[in-house]
Design an enzyme around this catalytic site. Structure first.
Site, PDB file in Angstrom:
ATOM      1  N   ARG A  57       0.854  -1.191   0.000  1.00 20.30           N
ATOM      2  CA  ARG A  57       0.000   0.000   0.000  1.00 20.30           C
ATOM      3  C   ARG A  57       0.886   1.235   0.000  1.00 20.30           C
ATOM      4  O   ARG A  57       1.829   1.338   0.786  1.00 20.30           O
ATOM      5  CB  ARG A  57      -0.993  -0.006   1.173  1.00 20.30           C
ATOM      6  CG  ARG A  57      -0.405  -0.089   2.555  1.00 20.30           C
ATOM      7  CD  ARG A  57      -1.461   0.111   3.630  1.00 20.30           C
ATOM      8  NE  ARG A  57      -1.009  -0.419   4.907  1.00 20.30           N
ATOM      9  CZ  ARG A  57      -0.072   0.122   5.679  1.00 20.30           C
ATOM     10  NH1 ARG A  57       0.539   1.238   5.312  1.00 20.30           N
ATOM     11  NH2 ARG A  57       0.272  -0.444   6.815  1.00 20.30           N
TER      12      ARG A  57
ATOM     13  N   HIS B 239      -1.685   3.029   6.725  1.00 21.35           N
ATOM     14  CA  HIS B 239      -2.697   2.007   6.979  1.00 21.35           C
ATOM     15  C   HIS B 239      -4.086   2.617   6.857  1.00 21.35           C
ATOM     16  O   HIS B 239      -4.960   2.087   6.201  1.00 21.35           O
ATOM     17  CB  HIS B 239      -2.514   1.404   8.371  1.00 21.35           C
ATOM     18  CG  HIS B 239      -3.664   0.538   8.791  1.00 21.35           C
ATOM     19  ND1 HIS B 239      -3.895  -0.677   8.212  1.00 21.35           N
ATOM     20  CD2 HIS B 239      -4.668   0.743   9.683  1.00 21.35           C
ATOM     21  CE1 HIS B 239      -5.005  -1.207   8.739  1.00 21.35           C
ATOM     22  NE2 HIS B 239      -5.487  -0.358   9.627  1.00 21.35           N
TER      23      HIS B 239
ATOM     24  N   TYR C 196       6.644   2.874  11.192  1.00 24.47           N
ATOM     25  CA  TYR C 196       7.144   1.504  11.089  1.00 24.47           C
ATOM     26  C   TYR C 196       7.840   1.213   9.763  1.00 24.47           C
ATOM     27  O   TYR C 196       8.291   0.104   9.527  1.00 24.47           O
ATOM     28  CB  TYR C 196       5.980   0.524  11.284  1.00 24.47           C
ATOM     29  CG  TYR C 196       4.781   0.895  10.435  1.00 24.47           C
ATOM     30  CD1 TYR C 196       4.676   0.465   9.122  1.00 24.47           C
ATOM     31  CD2 TYR C 196       3.773   1.731  10.945  1.00 24.47           C
ATOM     32  CE1 TYR C 196       3.613   0.844   8.332  1.00 24.47           C
ATOM     33  CE2 TYR C 196       2.706   2.115  10.158  1.00 24.47           C
ATOM     34  CZ  TYR C 196       2.630   1.667   8.846  1.00 24.47           C
ATOM     35  OH  TYR C 196       1.577   2.055   8.071  1.00 24.47           O
TER      36      TYR C 196
END
Ligand SMILES: Cc1ncc(C[n+]2csc(CCOP(=O)(O)OP(=O)(O)O)c2C)c(N)n1
Ligand SMILES: [Mg+2]
Lengths: 332, 327
Positions: free
Chosen positions: A240, A244, A252
């Site tokens: 992606r 998120h 991250y």
């Protein structure tokens, strides 16, 4: 590259750019505060939904996820109504009761996004059971993420489909993260597809950024399902391009990592490159599609913005289907 | 008048399943050991032989998976599944598919989906089955919007309500008390349905209203019969369905007697009993002549030893005491 009729190539391109355009506009609208709630976008993963849906009919079923706009669009869902749903308007496909995480369009076999990770996987198995018992030659496809593949429903549903030899295809969109936890910290195997062995069904891993590769793998799995040969587990390795959800600080992963994927593995750019090199479509044809798609999305946004809000009394509607005696929807 | 034949609660349920399967090819039965074995309490006996493996499906121990499969099959419009959750206590491994999926899909989709699934399950203490096979968890279903909850007490009600439940287009949780399976009662051979949302006045009375469910209906009736000999007139109401709730019948009775005892074999807090008490206080306060009494289990897990379990389950003695306290 597989033999794909020109009409299908046009559909593939249109679908991928429609998803991209949709998601980028939704990101802007979210940032402007026009779209409330949680929004998980599908930018970067377009080739997976598109390559699979290229083989589905309207009567086939899919189950989707929290990251579901791409599935919905590729299955032919009503974009005006879904855009209005994202805004929470009365004209929304769920009358403003579902929002991004629950968009569904039963008219085209889209059995719904899901706010519960892994929650929809057994629903596809159920639709497939219905197909089988009614003697139909349709199929059901369950989409879910790498994170969902650690969920009980993944195991229970795939095992059921395997022992009952149901016409269903399981498509794991391995975008390498479960929010912040990277794939290599979720499981020890290289590919989710390896798990197929545990159910005695075929498992295949594919480059999810290459729509032609997805197309080919999905074709075989869906044909198998239609022919009564049972389920297949497909893992599409994808990525992606955005967080998120919108607003994710993405601590991250590095900017370099994201940039690398955007530069080297953008499914739309890869498609354009191949298709122009091989002379299968012209630059003009592609531009015309982009124009058309932009217009379609803008119209949907206009429709959503101009639509009325649901009325307060609608809170109490749509809980049950069959009326009864007694009190069904309790209110003090 | 000819005597109506008597059959057991389990046989009555079996007749309802048989009728629905014979009538509608979309009705399928799924669950653990429901096929050749006929269900661990015998409710699905003979269905496999009659309707075959396609429609009577033994499942692996995968409650979330097979209940979710039932939900998807119902949502697709292609089937009307009747799924068996062997013990209500196993709810924990499958609750999401019931309370987040089955219950909410219609609402989340703006009323566009129908979820015609029946989840049959077994509740209740009394078999020394201990804490993980004896619970009465109906309140967990009543709490969540979108589920209809049926909890019958007699073979007659069981048959008529199961037929209605299978013909209903919403998810129905059909709860069967394990100590009632062997209870016999008059049941017509032909099919009939009992509408959801209609309480049954199991015994008329004028001094006190007792609202009870499932096994507790029988205990309440036992007490009512005993007190009748002393000239105390007890009205026993069985709501039969907890969602929808026949408020009217309950409130009318409270208005008549002015006194309410609720008997509920379940944990005491946030329960069906507290719910009915709240209803009385909220909508009939001015007609109450005494405090509302609740007879429930204590807030402990269900113990194993018959000596302890007997103490845990609401007894006729406790019901009688509660009634006498407000007479
Ligand atoms: C049962 C459940 N647990 C946790 C969450 C919170 N949550 C939402 S999305 C997500 C990550 C899902 O990862 P994956 O399945 O890989 O899908 P992706 O978001 O990467 O597309 C989590 C943990 C949830 N919605 N449901
Ligand atoms: Mg992921």
């Amino acid at each position: 590259m597989p033999e794909i009729p020109k009409e299908k190539l046009l559909w593939i391109y249109e679908t991928m750019v429609k998803i991209r355009e949709h998601e980028e506009r939704v990101a802007e609208l979210f940032a402007q505060g026009k779209i409330p709630g949680f929004v998980h976008l599908y930018v970067g993963e377009e080739a997976v939904a598109t390559g699979v849906m290229a083989h589905l009919r309207k009567e086939d079923f899919i189950t989707s996820t929290h990251r579901g706009h791409g599935h919905f669009i590729a299955k032919g869902g009503n974009i005006k109504a879904s855009m209005a749903e994202l805004f929470g308007k009365a004209t929304g496909i769920c009358k403003g009761k579902g929002g991004s995480m629950h968009i569904a369009d039963l008219d085209v076999g889209e059995l719904g996004a899901n706010g519960i990770v892994g929650g929809g996987i057994p629903h596809a198995v159920g639709a497939a059971l219905g197909i089988k018992l009614n003697g139909l030659d349709n199929v059901a496809v369950a989409f879910f993420g790498d994170g969902a593949s650690n969920q009980q429903n993944f195991h229970e549903a795939i095992n059921l489909a395997a022992i009952w030899k149901l016409p269903v295809v399981f498509v794991c969109e391995n975008n390498l993260y479960q929010i912040s936890l990277s794939y290599s910290k979720q499981q020890t195997i290289k590919s989710v597809a390896e798990r197929a062995a545990a159910y005695g069904i075929p498992g295949v891993s594919v480059d999810g950024q290459d729509v032609f590769a997805v197309y080919e793998v999905a074709k075989e799995a869906i044909e198998r399902a239609r022919n009564g040969e049972g389920p297949t587990l497909i893992e599409a390795k994808t990525y992606r391009f955005r967080g998120h959800f919108e607003g994710d600080p993405q601590v991250y992963r590095s900017k370099e990592e994201v940039e690398w994927w955007k530069e080297n593995k953008d499914p739309i750019v890869l498609f354009e490159k191949t298709i122009l090199e091989k002379g299968l479509l012209t630059k003009e044809e592609l531009d015309a599609i982009r124009e058309k798609v932009k217009k379609e999305i803008e119209e949907a946004i206009k429709f959503a913005e101009e639509s009325p809000w649901p009325k307060p009394e609608e809170v109490l509607e749509d809980v049950f289907s069959t009326p009864t005696k007694g009190v069904l929807v309790w209110q003090w | 008048m000819a005597m109506v034949r008597e059959i057991t609660f389990a046989e009555a349920l079996n007749e309802a399943l048989d009728y629905e399967m014979s009538k509608d090819p979309k009705v399928v039965v799924m669950g653990e050991d429901v096929g050749q074995y006929g269900g661990i309490f015998g409710v699905t006996k003979g269905l496999l032989e009659k309707y075959g493996e396609e429609r009577v499906r033994d499942t692996p121990i995968a409650e979330s998976g097979f209940i979710g499969t039932g939900v998807g099959a119902a949502a697709s419009g292609l089937l009307r599944p009747v799924v068996e959750l062997m013990f209500i206590d196993f709810l924990g491994v499958a609750y999401d598919q019931i309370y987040n999926q089955a219950a909410k899909i219609r609402y989340m989709f703006g009323g566009k989906a129908k979820i015609p699934i029946v989840i049959r399950t077994v509740s209740g203490a009394g078999a020394s089955a201990a804490a993980q096979h004896s619970q009465s968890l109906h309140a967990l279903f009543v709490h969540v919007p979108g589920l209809k909850v049926v909890y019958p007490s007699t073979p007659y009600d069981a048959k008529g309500l199961l037929i209605s439940s299978i013909e209903d287009d919403d998810p129905v949780i059909f709860i069967e008390h394990k100590m009632l399976y062997g209870v016999k009662g008059p049941v017509p051979g032909e099919p009939y349905s009992i509408p959801l949302g209609e309480a049954d006045v199991k015994k008329e009375g004028k001094d006190v209203t007792v609202v009870a469910t499932a096994l507790m209906v029988h205990r309440a009736l036992e007490v009512a019969k005993k007190l009748e000999e002393e000239g105390i007139s007890v009205e026993v109401i069985d709501p039969r369905t907890l969602v929808p709730l026949d408020e009217e019948t309950i409130l009318n009775s409270i208005k008549k007697t002015g006194k309410l005892v609720v008997v509920d074999e379940a944990y005491p807090r946030c329960s069906f009993a507290t719910d009915i008490a709240a209803l009385a206080v909220n909508k009939a306060f001015d007609r109450l002549k005494a405090p509302v009494k609740l007879v429930t289990a204590p807030a402990t897990p269900v113990p194993f030893s018959p000596a302890l379990e007997k103490e845990w389950i609401p007894s006729t003695e406790k019901i009688e005491k509660a009634i006498r306290e407000i007479l």
